[in-house]
Enzyme design. Structure first.
Site, PDB file in Angstrom:
ATOM      1  N   ARG A 180      32.987  60.015  -1.565  1.00 30.32           N
ATOM      2  CA  ARG A 180      33.614  59.125  -2.573  1.00 30.32           C
ATOM      3  C   ARG A 180      33.381  57.643  -2.278  1.00 30.32           C
ATOM      4  O   ARG A 180      34.248  56.800  -2.518  1.00 30.32           O
ATOM      5  CB  ARG A 180      35.123  59.394  -2.711  1.00 30.32           C
ATOM      6  CG  ARG A 180      35.470  60.784  -3.140  1.00 30.32           C
ATOM      7  CD  ARG A 180      34.976  61.137  -4.534  1.00 30.32           C
ATOM      8  NE  ARG A 180      35.123  62.560  -4.750  1.00 30.32           N
ATOM      9  CZ  ARG A 180      34.137  63.458  -4.535  1.00 30.32           C
ATOM     10  NH1 ARG A 180      32.933  63.068  -4.172  1.00 30.32           N
ATOM     11  NH2 ARG A 180      34.345  64.734  -4.741  1.00 30.32           N
ATOM     12  N   SER A 229      42.041  61.984  -8.647  1.00 31.53           N
ATOM     13  CA  SER A 229      42.541  62.168  -7.279  1.00 31.53           C
ATOM     14  C   SER A 229      42.985  60.825  -6.721  1.00 31.53           C
ATOM     15  O   SER A 229      42.217  59.870  -6.707  1.00 31.53           O
ATOM     16  CB  SER A 229      41.453  62.753  -6.385  1.00 31.53           C
ATOM     17  OG  SER A 229      41.143  64.043  -6.836  1.00 31.53           O
ATOM     18  N   GLU A 299      41.859  56.830  -2.854  1.00 27.63           N
ATOM     19  CA  GLU A 299      40.558  56.989  -3.521  1.00 27.63           C
ATOM     20  C   GLU A 299      40.550  56.087  -4.765  1.00 27.63           C
ATOM     21  O   GLU A 299      39.560  55.436  -5.086  1.00 27.63           O
ATOM     22  CB  GLU A 299      40.336  58.449  -3.934  1.00 27.63           C
ATOM     23  CG  GLU A 299      39.019  58.657  -4.686  1.00 27.63           C
ATOM     24  CD  GLU A 299      38.720  60.122  -4.978  1.00 27.63           C
ATOM     25  OE1 GLU A 299      39.031  60.979  -4.128  1.00 27.63           O
ATOM     26  OE2 GLU A 299      38.178  60.398  -6.061  1.00 27.63           O
TER      27      GLU A 299
HETATM   28  C1  LIG Z   1      41.517  63.689 -15.084  1.00 25.79           C
HETATM   29  C2  LIG Z   1      40.576  63.101 -14.050  1.00 25.79           C
HETATM   30  C3  LIG Z   1      39.784  63.944 -13.279  1.00 25.79           C
HETATM   31  C4  LIG Z   1      38.921  63.420 -12.309  1.00 25.79           C
HETATM   32  N1  LIG Z   1      38.144  64.272 -11.572  1.00 25.79           N
HETATM   33  C5  LIG Z   1      37.269  63.778 -10.673  1.00 25.79           C
HETATM   34  C6  LIG Z   1      36.434  64.654  -9.893  1.00 25.79           C
HETATM   35  O1  LIG Z   1      36.483  65.862 -10.004  1.00 25.79           O
HETATM   36  N2  LIG Z   1      35.561  64.100  -9.025  1.00 25.79           N
HETATM   37  C7  LIG Z   1      35.466  62.758  -8.859  1.00 25.79           C
HETATM   38  O2  LIG Z   1      34.634  62.306  -8.070  1.00 25.79           O
HETATM   39  N3  LIG Z   1      36.244  61.908  -9.574  1.00 25.79           N
HETATM   40  C8  LIG Z   1      37.134  62.387 -10.460  1.00 25.79           C
HETATM   41  N4  LIG Z   1      37.928  61.528 -11.176  1.00 25.79           N
HETATM   42  C9  LIG Z   1      37.863  60.090 -10.894  1.00 25.79           C
HETATM   43  C10 LIG Z   1      36.855  59.294 -11.720  1.00 25.79           C
HETATM   44  O3  LIG Z   1      36.552  59.942 -12.939  1.00 25.79           O
HETATM   45  C11 LIG Z   1      35.575  59.005 -10.925  1.00 25.79           C
HETATM   46  O4  LIG Z   1      35.827  58.295  -9.742  1.00 25.79           O
HETATM   47  C12 LIG Z   1      34.577  58.188 -11.756  1.00 25.79           C
HETATM   48  O5  LIG Z   1      33.349  58.132 -11.065  1.00 25.79           O
HETATM   49  C13 LIG Z   1      35.055  56.772 -12.059  1.00 25.79           C
HETATM   50  O6  LIG Z   1      34.212  56.223 -13.042  1.00 25.79           O
HETATM   51  P1  LIG Z   1      34.745  55.123 -14.063  1.00 25.79           P
HETATM   52  O7  LIG Z   1      33.613  54.741 -14.950  1.00 25.79           O
HETATM   53  O8  LIG Z   1      35.968  55.565 -14.735  1.00 25.79           O
HETATM   54  O9  LIG Z   1      35.044  53.930 -13.044  1.00 25.79           O
HETATM   55  P2  LIG Z   1      36.342  52.991 -12.987  1.00 25.79           P
HETATM   56  O10 LIG Z   1      37.543  53.829 -12.737  1.00 25.79           O
HETATM   57  O11 LIG Z   1      36.358  52.059 -14.132  1.00 25.79           O
HETATM   58  O12 LIG Z   1      36.006  52.171 -11.658  1.00 25.79           O
HETATM   59  C14 LIG Z   1      35.957  52.853 -10.403  1.00 25.79           C
HETATM   60  C15 LIG Z   1      35.138  51.983  -9.439  1.00 25.79           C
HETATM   61  O13 LIG Z   1      33.782  51.967  -9.860  1.00 25.79           O
HETATM   62  C16 LIG Z   1      33.325  50.629  -9.990  1.00 25.79           C
HETATM   63  N5  LIG Z   1      32.340  50.568 -11.067  1.00 25.79           N
HETATM   64  C17 LIG Z   1      32.461  51.005 -12.341  1.00 25.79           C
HETATM   65  N6  LIG Z   1      31.336  50.746 -13.029  1.00 25.79           N
HETATM   66  C18 LIG Z   1      30.479  50.131 -12.170  1.00 25.79           C
HETATM   67  C19 LIG Z   1      29.153  49.599 -12.292  1.00 25.79           C
HETATM   68  N7  LIG Z   1      28.475  49.642 -13.442  1.00 25.79           N
HETATM   69  N8  LIG Z   1      28.616  49.022 -11.193  1.00 25.79           N
HETATM   70  C20 LIG Z   1      29.296  48.953 -10.023  1.00 25.79           C
HETATM   71  N9  LIG Z   1      30.529  49.439  -9.854  1.00 25.79           N
HETATM   72  C21 LIG Z   1      31.124  50.025 -10.925  1.00 25.79           C
HETATM   73  C22 LIG Z   1      34.590  49.816 -10.299  1.00 25.79           C
HETATM   74  O14 LIG Z   1      34.424  48.460  -9.943  1.00 25.79           O
HETATM   75  C23 LIG Z   1      35.600  50.525  -9.405  1.00 25.79           C
HETATM   76  O15 LIG Z   1      35.487  50.066  -8.069  1.00 25.79           O
HETATM   77  C24 LIG Z   1      38.819  62.021 -12.137  1.00 25.79           C
HETATM   78  C25 LIG Z   1      39.596  61.167 -12.931  1.00 25.79           C
HETATM   79  C26 LIG Z   1      40.475  61.702 -13.876  1.00 25.79           C
HETATM   80  C27 LIG Z   1      41.295  60.761 -14.705  1.00 25.79           C
END
Ligand SMILES: Cc1cc2nc3c(=O)[nH]c(=O)nc-3n(C[C@H](O)[C@H](O)[C@H](O)COP(=O)(O)OP(=O)(O)OC[C@H]3O[C@@H](n4cnc5c(N)ncnc54)[C@H](O)[C@@H]3O)c2cc1C
Length: 312
Positions: A180, A229, A299
């Site tokens: 992660r 998570s 996380e």
């Molecule tokens: C219901 C639910 C289930 C989930 N299940 C999982 C799972 O099974 N496995 C898992 O790994 N995660 C899971 N997640 C967490 C999440 O979906 C992941 O961590 C996902 O990768 C976050 O992406 P995001 O676009 O929403 O990023 P955000 O939440 O908007 O940001 C997360 C981080 O990524 C950075 N970021 C975003 N875009 C960029 C970019 N273009 N360049 C650089 N940095 C960037 C942000 O600055 C921040 O630090 C879950 C979340 C939810 C709500």
């Protein structure tokens, strides 16, 4: 509610050619799954890569820059986020192109769409993305993964732009993926990524994606206001089991609650503030440390200022 000084005139003076959208004091709560938090001092949606690089090069080096994706692993604190918050739009950063076994995706592409595009092209190895509700950008930063697959397994390289506005390419090794986490410099905003799948059978991949969807529905509160998570699994242990053993299932602080369904998920049950959610997470950490001696690590990313720090 925080109202930051309007930075947009100074930014336009420094970068008169900007084509993207700059909005002062834009609320961010609607851009996150938790639906909490204060405004961005400025929200910038770049028109394209050159536009983003131009803003970063022109901006006062003292101005903080934060990027958000689909807000599915994010708490925006109640006092808002000072400086410029960048959000990449689907128009410029939302395409998926397929070339043989390779997929090139913009980082605004939802992971679920990437999984679907791979399946339609008969490319195996990306079905796990079906269950992750973030964007490709978030997946790169978080090494998102589920059901035995992780971003690191399929990523070839990624392109980004650093805080000074320089375009940079990162090989798989340079992404420095661990659980992660990516060790790519924190200031880099990723814009696109190259993935590699394995030739496979479309029907079998789609069946695998259906299994992923069903497993999610059964085990996670996916229709709640949540952030996925909350804590990383400590080596050799499951965070949810430690949280459960500490008696935190269903625990509340203000309008925030530890999910009854999956106790490594926090939910905004009833008009929670970001402070309620973060405070609940800290209370869970305290109780887990007390019961099992384990220090849980967040996380979920937390950005911005507490209301008291913002002076609101
Ligand atoms: C219901 C639910 C289930 C989930 N299940 C999982 C799972 O099974 N496995 C898992 O790994 N995660 C899971 N997640 C967490 C999440 O979906 C992941 O961590 C996902 O990768 C976050 O992406 P995001 O676009 O929403 O990023 P955000 O939440 O908007 O940001 C997360 C981080 O990524 C950075 N970021 C975003 N875009 C960029 C970019 N273009 N360049 C650089 N940095 C960037 C942000 O600055 C921040 O630090 C879950 C979340 C939810 C709500």
């Amino acid at each position: 509610m925080t109202v930051f000084p309007d930075l947009t005139p100074a930014i336009r003076d420094r970068a008169p050619g900007l084509r993207g959208r700059l909005i002062a004091n834009q609320p961010l709560s609607d851009l996150t799954w938790f639906r909490v938090g204060g405004p961005a001092q400025v929200l910038f949606t770049p028109a394209d890569t050159e536009d983003l690089a131009a803003l970063l090069a022109a901006l006062d080096p003292e101005t903080p820059v934060t990027v958000v994706g689909l807000g599915s692993n994010l708490i925006v604190r109640d006092g808002g986020v000072p400086g410029v918050v960048v959000r990449l739009g689907g128009k410029a950063f939302g395409s998926v192109e397929i070339d043989g076994e390779h997929l090139r995706a913009g980082t605004a592409v939802p992971d679920m769409r990437l999984a679907k595009a791979a399946a339609e092209a008969g490319l195996d190895g990306l079905a796990f993305f079906r269950g992750i509700p973030g964007s490709v950008g978030g997946a790169l930063r978080m090494n998102a993964g589920a059901h035995g697959g992780e971003t690191t397994d399929v990523l070839v390289s990624a392109e980004g732009v650093d805080r000074a506005g320089n375009l940079r390419t990162f090989t798989h090794a340079e992404m420095g993926f661990t659980y992660r986490h990516s060790a790519a410099p924190d200031d880099v905003i990723f814009m696109s990524a190259l993935f590699r799948g394995r030739p496979g059978d479309r029907a079998a991949i789609e069946a695998e994606m259906d299994r992923v969807t069903a497993a999610r529905e059964a085990a996670q509160p996916i229709r709640e206001r949540t952030g996925g998570s909350t804590f990383k699994n400590p080596p050799g242990a499951k965070a949810w089991q430690l949280v459960d053993a500490a008696g935190c299932r269903g625990l509340t602080v203000g309008g925030a609650q530890v999910s009854e369904m999956h106790c490594n998920f926090l939910i905004n049950r009833d008009g929670a503030t970001a402070a309620d959610i973060e405070g609940l997470g800290e209370e869970v950490r305290r109780r887990v440390r007390e019961t099992s001696g384990v220090a849980l690590h967040w996380e979920i990313k937390r950005i911005g200022l507490a209301t008291s720090e913002a002076g609101a």
